[in-house]
Design an enzyme around this catalytic site. Sequence first.
Site, PDB file in Angstrom:
ATOM      1  N   GLU A   1       7.326   1.185  15.660  1.00  0.00           N
ATOM      2  CA  GLU A   1       8.176   1.846  14.679  1.00  0.00           C
ATOM      3  C   GLU A   1       8.127   3.343  14.944  1.00  0.00           C
ATOM      4  O   GLU A   1       7.164   3.871  15.498  1.00  0.00           O
ATOM      5  CB  GLU A   1       7.705   1.540  13.260  1.00  0.00           C
ATOM      6  CG  GLU A   1       7.848   0.064  12.905  1.00  0.00           C
ATOM      7  CD  GLU A   1       7.504  -0.255  11.466  1.00  0.00           C
ATOM      8  OE1 GLU A   1       8.344  -0.851  10.780  1.00  0.00           O
ATOM      9  OE2 GLU A   1       6.382   0.086  11.031  1.00  0.00           O
TER      10      GLU A   1
ATOM     11  N   LYS B   1      12.519  -7.458   1.379  1.00  0.00           N
ATOM     12  CA  LYS B   1      11.634  -8.252   0.533  1.00  0.00           C
ATOM     13  C   LYS B   1      10.355  -7.435   0.347  1.00  0.00           C
ATOM     14  O   LYS B   1       9.486  -7.422   1.220  1.00  0.00           O
ATOM     15  CB  LYS B   1      11.359  -9.604   1.173  1.00  0.00           C
ATOM     16  CG  LYS B   1      10.693 -10.623   0.212  1.00  0.00           C
ATOM     17  CD  LYS B   1       9.210 -10.369   0.109  1.00  0.00           C
ATOM     18  CE  LYS B   1       8.525 -11.335  -0.825  1.00  0.00           C
ATOM     19  NZ  LYS B   1       7.147 -10.915  -1.132  1.00  0.00           N
TER      20      LYS B   1
ATOM     21  N   ASN C   1       0.798  -1.228   0.000  1.00  0.00           N
ATOM     22  CA  ASN C   1       0.000   0.000   0.000  1.00  0.00           C
ATOM     23  C   ASN C   1       0.832   1.280   0.000  1.00  0.00           C
ATOM     24  O   ASN C   1       0.497   2.244  -0.675  1.00  0.00           O
ATOM     25  CB  ASN C   1      -0.992   0.005   1.165  1.00  0.00           C
ATOM     26  CG  ASN C   1      -0.314  -0.110   2.517  1.00  0.00           C
ATOM     27  OD1 ASN C   1       0.706  -0.775   2.665  1.00  0.00           O
ATOM     28  ND2 ASN C   1      -0.884   0.540   3.512  1.00  0.00           N
TER      29      ASN C   1
ATOM     30  N   CYS D   1      -3.436   0.795   7.146  1.00  0.00           N
ATOM     31  CA  CYS D   1      -3.656  -0.004   8.352  1.00  0.00           C
ATOM     32  C   CYS D   1      -4.478   0.758   9.388  1.00  0.00           C
ATOM     33  O   CYS D   1      -5.207   0.154  10.170  1.00  0.00           O
ATOM     34  CB  CYS D   1      -2.315  -0.420   8.959  1.00  0.00           C
ATOM     35  SG  CYS D   1      -1.358  -1.536   7.909  1.00  0.00           S
TER      36      CYS D   1
ATOM     37  N   GLU E   1       3.933  -4.895  12.521  1.00  0.00           N
ATOM     38  CA  GLU E   1       2.906  -3.855  12.413  1.00  0.00           C
ATOM     39  C   GLU E   1       1.849  -4.417  11.477  1.00  0.00           C
ATOM     40  O   GLU E   1       2.057  -4.523  10.272  1.00  0.00           O
ATOM     41  CB  GLU E   1       3.509  -2.557  11.871  1.00  0.00           C
ATOM     42  CG  GLU E   1       2.639  -1.334  12.150  1.00  0.00           C
ATOM     43  CD  GLU E   1       1.634  -1.062  11.056  1.00  0.00           C
ATOM     44  OE1 GLU E   1       0.481  -1.526  11.197  1.00  0.00           O
ATOM     45  OE2 GLU E   1       1.989  -0.403  10.080  1.00  0.00           O
TER      46      GLU E   1
END
Length: 486
Positions: A459, A174, A151, A283, A249
């Site tokens: 984070e 990745k 996203n 999210c 997350e």
Amino acid sequence: MKTYTPFISGAFLPWQGETIPSIDPASGTEWSRVARCGASEADAAIRDADLAFRKGPWASATPSERADMLDALADTLEIHWEELVEPEIRDNGKRITEVRGQFAGLHSWYRYFAAEARKLTPETQDNAIPNVTSVGHWLPYGVVVAITPWNSPLMILAWKLAPALAAGNTVVVKPSEMTSASTLEFTRLAHQSGLPPGVLNVVTGLGHEVGEALVRHPLTRKVTFTGSDFGGRKVAEAASVGVVPTTLELGGKSPQVVFADCDLENTVNGVLSGIFLSNGQTCVAGSRLIVEAPVKDALVTRLLERARGLRLGDPMDPATQVAPLANEPHLRKVTSMIAQAKADGADCLLDGTQTAQGMRGYYVGPTIFDQVRPDMQLWREEVFGPVLAIIPFDTEEEAIALANDSDYGLAAGVWTSDAAKGARVADGILSGTVYINHYRSVDPGSPIGGIKLSGYGRELGPDAIKDFLQVKSVWTGTAPVPDPFP
């Protein structure tokens, strides 16, 4: 048509193997291809990152010298960020106004953590033992595997890469197999900025083929993942085999609690921002609207007026207000959940599947449901799309209970003109972040993360760099050791 290949040891590898098509969500047509890497490429990337961690210019760099390299990367991004805009839009369909807004400030994340790197010094520890001092030394883990979603690939990569590098680790990324192009274009710029070979490697491909190989590799020392709670479970399970720490997350089903004393226009703007920006593909999307009964009709009427007027269109057009969903499987998921909500008896006040009829690409317009029950799938499961579910409440206690009636706990919004009430309700909501009278703010200095199925760890924020560090205590005696057996 460009084929994007893995980036290992400062170079893009030649590729003759299988590839994965990247589909432009606005048209549904293939625009590039991505290498379908496997365990051998994962092994090569991890080993190269481990070598760069142990030997060479990165291994011998001081925190200040690493900070200089991050600042050089930030300098490059300030000049060349526009080169990254089109690849990200072609990959995930996000509106150009949103992507340009993110990327114009992309350098700031790296500058923030460059400054944090310069603050890394040994810390004297308090202890009550006579004639002994204790000092904590911060040590990087080594090779960090960063798995990023589709996203907002480059912004979320910055949240992981900047503190990980500032801490002295090397990183293997990745990206989602659906949105790898902008990450590889960014990696090209990072290498041009002077980042030593092996410090940043990128391996593309499917999660079960290359992602799992990266997480399970014996030289992997830390994993950071952003994605669904299903994916987070898989990552945590794979990492646990090697007792590798993870930061997860994950998803959200965030409530927006609206009281009758709110500033109505401000609240409408905040609710629209929370659920319809990025077409709900965030999210922290505020997908559950919990509204006090006396203001419900006025709020819903205004929301419908505004949502009906939003313009669906080409994400490259600055006039577009609603862009496509990012990929075809996600389109199927969102439309299926809309159909299920109708079947469950929710009242569809605005149907985005009808709004988008006849459009090429993966479009669903703003969708609003009333008469939703807490036992419905629409209330309990993450849609990750432009779908708003509404439930009224009568008391403050009921509002908090509805907000907490979720397996998730990533973000929440509270809308009221009563500051004491706002603080009280925010305190009662079980969530990693609560916004009062605004929504979606994010800054390098403020932590973000969830509880329950929304994950663990944080984070960003002042301690984000320490998430990528381990402390080693060094004890020093300052007087002769007495005979233990006099």
